[in-house]
Enzyme design. Structure first.
Site, PDB file in Angstrom:
ATOM      1  N   TYR A  55      44.973 -66.315  55.250  1.00  0.00           N
ATOM      2  CA  TYR A  55      44.836 -66.561  54.556  1.00  0.00           C
ATOM      3  C   TYR A  55      44.493 -68.716  54.975  1.00  0.00           C
ATOM      4  CZ  TYR A  55      48.606 -69.814  54.044  1.00  0.00           C
ATOM      5  OH  TYR A  55      50.051 -70.048  54.395  1.00  0.00           O
ATOM      6  N   PHE A  65      45.451 -77.453  52.995  1.00  0.00           N
ATOM      7  CA  PHE A  65      46.758 -78.240  53.122  1.00  0.00           C
ATOM      8  C   PHE A  65      47.883 -76.801  53.355  1.00  0.00           C
ATOM      9  CE2 PHE A  65      46.086 -75.695  48.790  1.00  0.00           C
ATOM     10  CZ  PHE A  65      47.255 -75.040  49.478  1.00  0.00           C
ATOM     11  N   ASP A  66      47.096 -75.806  54.124  1.00  0.00           N
ATOM     12  CA  ASP A  66      48.043 -74.545  54.797  1.00  0.00           C
ATOM     13  C   ASP A  66      47.321 -73.431  55.168  1.00  0.00           C
ATOM     14  OD1 ASP A  66      50.170 -73.314  56.682  1.00  0.00           O
ATOM     15  OD2 ASP A  66      50.169 -72.365  54.547  1.00  0.00           O
ATOM     16  N   ILE A  85      55.179 -67.309  46.122  1.00  0.00           N
ATOM     17  CA  ILE A  85      54.557 -67.566  44.493  1.00  0.00           C
ATOM     18  C   ILE A  85      53.475 -67.187  43.379  1.00  0.00           C
ATOM     19  CG2 ILE A  85      54.153 -71.247  45.256  1.00  0.00           C
ATOM     20  CD1 ILE A  85      51.453 -70.368  45.528  1.00  0.00           C
ATOM     21  N   TYR A 111      53.162 -74.619  42.326  1.00  0.00           N
ATOM     22  CA  TYR A 111      54.302 -75.466  43.301  1.00  0.00           C
ATOM     23  C   TYR A 111      54.734 -76.577  41.565  1.00  0.00           C
ATOM     24  CZ  TYR A 111      54.177 -73.478  47.689  1.00  0.00           C
ATOM     25  OH  TYR A 111      53.869 -72.133  48.177  1.00  0.00           O
ATOM     26  N   PHE A 128      42.715 -70.704  47.741  1.00  0.00           N
ATOM     27  CA  PHE A 128      43.348 -69.551  47.903  1.00  0.00           C
ATOM     28  C   PHE A 128      41.841 -69.066  49.234  1.00  0.00           C
ATOM     29  CE2 PHE A 128      47.302 -70.656  47.204  1.00  0.00           C
ATOM     30  CZ  PHE A 128      48.448 -70.993  48.328  1.00  0.00           C
TER      31      PHE A 128
END
Length: 567
Positions: A55, A65-66, A85, A111, A128
């Site tokens: 992802y 962010f990731d 999550i 979050y 995502f």
């Protein structure tokens, strides 16, 4: 459907800041865009399934962010049980392997108002881009699909068998990780002895040589949590496309299949026999590695003496002339782990389809079968007799070689004069005029290892012979013999004109008279004039064209003097 699509579009446009009819407010649930769905979806991720995926995670403004890609490792976990999550848990369910989705996760499903310090601010909507790579469940079983199978399958793989197979190995998403084809050789191993991963051990059972299978192996039957090197990630399902080339068991002996056995079979080959045979040699997958037919020459060898591989030594025992036999030889009775040349791989099972042309033993005599013998047969042939006979000559497989019927006259020969092969000479002895025989002549009494024009080396010959006529012969070394005692005044009787010399014409007239009056006989021949001429030349020792009293000698006198073989 159209209303739902419109609503989704409006939601997306509103979230992304594009033109909208109005701000719908915060998202209540995750937004899922299935922007790529594979044509074939064999399975969808369900609650409790273990999944692997890649992802990229970004904010609304596109800032990343990731990313699992950046870490160089896929993410693995169980879906739908609260380990992710909530938005991701929901967004991943129902995905197929290789499906791609855009997920928009609202803060309360991500979050929340706390965020992740230094990484995700409070109340952040997360975006995502996900691709599903693997799905499995702890209750999964091995999935085996037969893609093709030969019609003939006499035996299937069992535990402790040694197998040789080709394979392509991929992850569940199709990513290749290994292939025997790229190495140019099969993968060779024992089954059920722990040398393979458990799933492959199980997946190969029951296969036929030449069969193709697809084997899907869940991680707990493969490399599990550790994976393998850099090519197989942890918790990866594996897909093998397998072609079984051959297999055997170390306890196997030679397997024989009698394709065609002629009737009757009067004799079977045993150790020490010399066999001539044609063959095609193939591997179990049908690949031809050698053929005597391509060389247009039989393979000739002794059996049971170690001149050939042990499996063939055993496989040719008991064959009949004309038999067609399949001999299946395990590698420990063939060329073993090393193989032979570039055509027989190591540990290969060999299949020989053989056709027995003939065989014999070096101690064999001529085999004589009397087909017809006239009644009242009192006079039979002996060595030195002159005979006329017809014959047909062939190999034992029926191949015609020669026949006297192709010529105007029967064959003629003086027996015992080394004018024909030894076996034929033996077969013509003790025959009556009109008798017919079949002779089987081994090569050591025929044309030997070298053969002759039109006759293969080491060939057993079959003759059909018929005696047409015979003339009584004379002892070896004689051209003429007296039926009684020769005249005491032989020279004077030969010298017809009494001039003290005997020229060729006088000599010939005298000999012909003796034959006509039954006092003696010439060596049988199709050309008696030549026999008489040879007699004269032998007596005319100084070659002056006439015989003198000093030159004329009887054969009995010459034998004592060791001079000539003469009159």
């Amino acid at each position: 459907m159209a209303t739902g699509s419109l609503l989704l579009l409006l939601l997306l446009l509103g979230i992304l800041g594009g033109p909208a009819l109005g701000d719908p407010g915060p998202l209540e649930d995750v937004v899922i865009d299935r922007y790529y769905i594979p044509k074939i979806c064999l399975r969808e991720a369900q609650m409790g399934d273990f999944i692997r995926y890649h992802y990229n995670g970004t904010f609304k403004d596109g800032k990343k962010f990731d990313s699992s890609y950046d870490r160089g490792a896929t993410v693995a976990g169980v879906v739908g049980v609260g380990r992710l999550i909530t938005g991701m848990d929901r967004g991943l369910q129902g995905m197929c392997v290789n499906e791609r989705r855009h997920l928009i996760v609202p803060p309360h499903l991500g979050y929340g108002s706390i965020g992740v310090a230094g990484l995700i601010p409070p109340d952040a909507t997360l975006y995502f881009d996900v691709v599903m790579l693997d799905i499995w469940n702890k209750n999964d079983k091995l999935q085996v699909t037969t893609l093709s199978k030969p019609e003939r399958c006499n035996r299937t793989v069992e535990n402790s068998d040694f197998v040789r197979y080709h394979y392509n190995g991929t992850l569940l998403d199709g990513t290749p990780f290994d292939s025997s084809y790229s190495k140019g050789s099969t993968y060779d191993t024992y089954v059920g002895t722990g040398w393979l991963i458990k799933g492959m051990d199980q997946g190969l059972l029951g296969m036929c040589a030449g069969e193709k299978r697809s084997i899907i192996i869940p991680p707990f039957l493969a490399y599990g949590e550790k994976g393998y090197g850099t090519v197989i990630p942890p918790q990866a399902s594996l897909v093998f496309s397998v072609l079984l080339v051959d297999f055997h068991n170390p306890k196997d002996g030679v397997f024989l299949e009698h394709l065609e056995v002629p009737e009757p079979c009067k004799r079977r080959a045993v150790t020490g026999d010399f066999v001539r045979y044609h063959y095609n040699g193939t591997l179990m997958d049908g690949t031809l590695f050698d053929s005597s037919y391509s060389r247009n020459q039989t393979y000739n060898t002794y059996i049971g003496k170690g001149y050939i591989i042990p499996g063939m030594d055993q496989g040719l025992q008991g064959v009949c002339v004309g038999e067609q036999r399949r001999v299946v030889i395990p590698p420990h009775l063939g060329y073993g782990e090393n193989g032979a040349g570039d055509k027989i791989p190591g540990s290969a099972v060999l299949i020989f389809d053989v056709h027995i042309i003939d065989f014999h033993n070096p101690a064999d005599p001529v085999e004589i079968e009397t087909v017809f013998r006239p009644e009242g047969c009192n006079i039979t042939t002996r060595n030195r007799d002159f005979v006329h006979y017809h014959y047909n000559c062939s190999l034992l497989d029926g191949t015609r070689l020669f026949s006297s019927h192709d010529y105007e006259k029967p064959q003629e020969v003086t027996l015992g004069a080394n004018k024909v092969i030894e076996g034929l000479n033996s077969g013509l002895l003790d025959m009556c005029v009109g008798e017919r025989r079949v002779l089987i002549i081994p090569p050591h009494l025929g044309h030997g290892e070298s053969g002759a024009r039109g006759v293969p080396g080491s060939a057993v010959l079959r003759f059909e012979v018929e005696l047409i006529s015979m003339e009584e012969g004379v002892p070896e070394g004689y051209l003429f013999i007296w039926h009684g005692e020769p005249p005491t005044n032989l020279y004077e009787q030969m010298d017809l004109n009494k001039d003290g010399g005997i020229p060729a014409d006088e000599f010939s007239t005298f000999i012909k008279t003796q034959v006509a009056e039954g006092k003696g006989r010439l060596m049988p021949s199709s050309d008696p004039e030549k026999v008489i001429a040879d007699m004269f030349q032998n007596q005319d020792r100084n070659k002056d064209g006439k015989i003198t009293p000093e030159e004329l000698k009887l054969k009995s006198d010459e034998d004592q003097e060791k001079i000539h073989e003469e009159l």
